[in-house]
Design an enzyme around this catalytic site. Structure first.
Site, short mmCIF file in Angstrom:
data_model
loop_
_atom_site.label_atom_id
_atom_site.label_comp_id
_atom_site.label_asym_id
_atom_site.label_seq_id
_atom_site.Cartn_x
_atom_site.Cartn_y
_atom_site.Cartn_z
N HIS A 18 -1.37 -2.87 -5.21
CA HIS A 18 -2.71 -3.08 -5.05
C HIS A 18 -3.75 -2.98 -6.23
O HIS A 18 -2.94 -2.41 -7.28
CB HIS A 18 -3.05 -2.15 -3.71
CG HIS A 18 -4.24 -2.01 -3.37
ND1 HIS A 18 -6.00 -1.85 -4.29
CD2 HIS A 18 -5.37 -2.50 -1.99
CE1 HIS A 18 -6.41 -1.84 -3.70
NE2 HIS A 18 -6.30 -2.63 -2.17
N ASP A 78 0.62 6.26 -5.40
CA ASP A 78 -0.05 5.75 -4.39
C ASP A 78 0.37 6.16 -3.29
O ASP A 78 0.50 5.27 -2.50
CB ASP A 78 -0.68 4.16 -5.05
CG ASP A 78 -1.56 3.57 -4.06
OD1 ASP A 78 -2.20 5.05 -3.01
OD2 ASP A 78 -2.30 2.69 -3.79
N LYS A 129 -8.48 5.60 5.79
CA LYS A 129 -7.02 5.14 5.87
C LYS A 129 -6.51 6.41 6.94
O LYS A 129 -4.87 5.92 7.46
CB LYS A 129 -5.99 4.36 4.76
CG LYS A 129 -7.06 3.31 3.91
CD LYS A 129 -6.11 2.99 3.09
CE LYS A 129 -7.10 2.63 2.54
NZ LYS A 129 -7.26 0.87 2.27
N CYS A 160 -6.39 -7.75 -2.42
CA CYS A 160 -5.76 -6.98 -3.60
C CYS A 160 -4.74 -6.53 -4.14
O CYS A 160 -4.04 -5.84 -4.41
CB CYS A 160 -6.72 -5.85 -3.07
SG CYS A 160 -8.58 -5.70 -2.76
N GLN A 162 -1.24 4.27 2.19
CA GLN A 162 -0.74 3.58 3.41
C GLN A 162 0.04 4.41 3.52
O GLN A 162 0.73 4.04 4.89
CB GLN A 162 -0.42 2.43 3.13
CG GLN A 162 -1.06 1.37 2.16
CD GLN A 162 -2.48 0.91 3.25
OE1 GLN A 162 -2.28 1.43 5.05
NE2 GLN A 162 -3.15 0.27 3.38
N1 PLP Z 1 -3.75 1.12 -2.46
C1 PLP Z 1 -3.46 0.83 -1.97
C2 PLP Z 1 -1.68 0.97 -1.23
C3 PLP Z 1 -4.02 0.67 -0.53
O1 PLP Z 1 -4.18 -0.47 0.88
C4 PLP Z 1 -5.52 0.84 -0.57
C5 PLP Z 1 -6.92 0.29 0.31
O2 PLP Z 1 -6.35 -0.79 0.76
C6 PLP Z 1 -6.26 1.60 -2.49
C7 PLP Z 1 -4.59 1.90 -3.19
C8 PLP Z 1 -7.18 1.12 -2.15
O3 PLP Z 1 -7.94 2.37 -1.65
P1 PLP Z 1 -9.45 2.39 -1.37
O4 PLP Z 1 -10.28 1.08 -1.48
O5 PLP Z 1 -10.05 3.92 -0.49
O6 PLP Z 1 -9.86 3.13 -3.14
#
Ligand code: PLP
Length: 419
Positions: A134, A211, A237, A377, A214
């Site tokens: 992402h 990270d 999430k 993204c 998900q």
């Molecule tokens: N990393 C992953 C794998 C994501 O799916 C997301 C959001 O969709 C993020 C990071 C970013 O999360 P946030 O916008 O809550 O900071």
């Protein structure tokens, strides 16, 4: 649903069926049709228990934390610090003090990139990421790389959306300063082999940031067993509120993280020209924190554990299997990413021939079905897949097979419209 019917179901089915009743958004009055929400990878809906925890905080305990010497402030502080304990327990961290509250995954990664990695980076160093990350796990590293003359290197993926592990060793060089990898892809649903990645990186003395955005709502996480150096995620999430997230950091790195922001609540002593910091993790939480949201996150953890992460994970796998059986055999539809359920969480990306993903999403929306269309993204991944965008379904504990049947009916309509 009659009590008699519910009694006949297994405990797991029963808990899942009852769960939908906990989410007020599905019971809005005056809606033309029931909402079918299949965009859970973007954010999950919130159960009544989480919403009530926020209301109850503001109605009963609202005050600032760590400051007042009066009862109400002590209550708020105790709830806020209780949330830190609950997060630590949830992800298997040995101490609540390993948990920093941030605004979310994005802020947590920026904090590590800026305040931990950047001072150690030199020209020619490498930051290892993967092709499926992402932007939150790419751009913060790009920013510090550009300022220091370092570079990003990428662990590639196969055409099936699986990491090419045979290329890993060659990328773990003496110049590699961190491996940053997602636990689960937000586009393909690929479940990455964290244990293997972390062990291999550590055998080269390279720290690993995971990270977990998900992963946390669908699988049990144990950061101590994983032995990752950093683990980050967002509350929104996992059925919790927006505006709060978590940075877990191994004790051995904590003293190396310099404050990301300055302000109240993070100092020990202030002089005219400089100041000293209070202890970790509070030195990283400048300003009034997201107190009610921390309470909401704690309620979300209680909720998740009440339903059971294994139950949720299994339910989502069943839905994924059901949807994949339809989509993989559907003429004119191509599915991206793994179809083997041992490697896939409840996220499916696909393409419909001759139809832009946005058109698909718009027509589904007319039938009350919320899916995401776009690059999610993840533009590096989109170029690797050779597409500008995909349609994405992502499941949660309140989805069911009937919703997937309705989605399929709607998708048929899309194909009829676009020939
Ligand atoms: N990393 C992953 C794998 C994501 O799916 C997301 C959001 O969709 C993020 C990071 C970013 O999360 P946030 O916008 O809550 O900071």
């Amino acid at each position: 649903m009659s009590e008699e019917f519910l009694k006949k179901l297994s405990d797991r089915q029963n808990r899942i069926l009852r769960a939908k009743a906990d989410f007020p958004i599905f019971h809005k009055k005056k809606e033309k049709r029931p909402l079918i929400y299949l965009d859970n990878a973007a954010t999950t809906q919130k159960p009544r228990q989480v919403i009530e925890s926020l209301v109850s905080f503001y109605e009963q305990h609202n005050s600032n934390v760590h400051r007042g010497i009066y009862r109400l402030s002590e209550e708020a502080t105790s709830l806020y610090e209780g949330a830190r304990r609950s997060v630590a327990h949830f992800i298997g961290a040995s101490s609540p003090q390993s948990i920093v509250f941030t605004r979310g995954t994005t802020e947590s990664i920026n904090m590590i990139a800026r305040s931990w990695l950047q001072p150690k980076l030199n020209r020619g160093d490498h930051i290892l990421v993967t092709e499926m990350e992402h932007h939150s796990n790419l751009i913060p590293w790009q920013l510090v790389a550009q300022e220091t003359g370092a570079q990003l290197s990428y662990l590639s993926i196969t055409s099936q959306g699986i990491l090419e592990l045979e290329n890993l060793e060659a990328l773990l060089t003496p110049d590699t300063k961190i491996l940053a990898v997602s636990a689960v892809s937000n586009v393909l649903g690929t479940i990455n082999p964290l244990e293997h990645l972390i062990k291999t990186a550590h055998s080269h003395n390279i720290p690993v940031l995971v990270d977990g955005a998900q992963a946390v709502a669908r699988q049990i996480i144990d950061v101590a067993a994983l032995d990752c150096d950093f683990f980050v995620f967002s509350a929104h999430k996992m059925y919790g509120p927006t505006g709060i997230g978590v940075l877990y950091c191994k004790p051995e790195h904590q003293q190396d993280i310099q404050p990301f922001m300055g302000g109240g609540g993070m100092i020990e002593q202030v002089q005219e020209q400089n100041a000293s910091w209070t202890e970790y993790p509070w030195k990283l939480e400048a300003g009034t924190p997201a107190i009610a949201q921390a309470v909401g996150l704690s309620a979300a953890i209680d909720y998740l554990q009440g339903v059971g992460l294994e139950t949720i994970g299994r339910h989502e796998k069943e839905l994924t299997d059901y949807a994949l059986q339809k989509l993989t055999q559907w003429p004119g539809v191509s599915v991206h990413g793994p179809v083997n359920l041992t490697q896939k969480a409840g996220v499916i990306s696909f393409q419909v021939d001759n139809t832009h993903p946005h058109d698909v999403a718009q027509i589904l929306d007319e039938d009350g079905i919320a899916v995401r269309a776009g690059h999610h993204c993840a533009q590096i991944l989109m170029s690797r897949l050779g597409v500008p965008a995909t349609v994405r379904l992502s499941f949660s504990l309140y989805n069911d097979q009937a919703e997937i049947d309705q989605f399929a009916e709607s998708l048929l309509k899309v194909q009829q419209m676009f020939g």
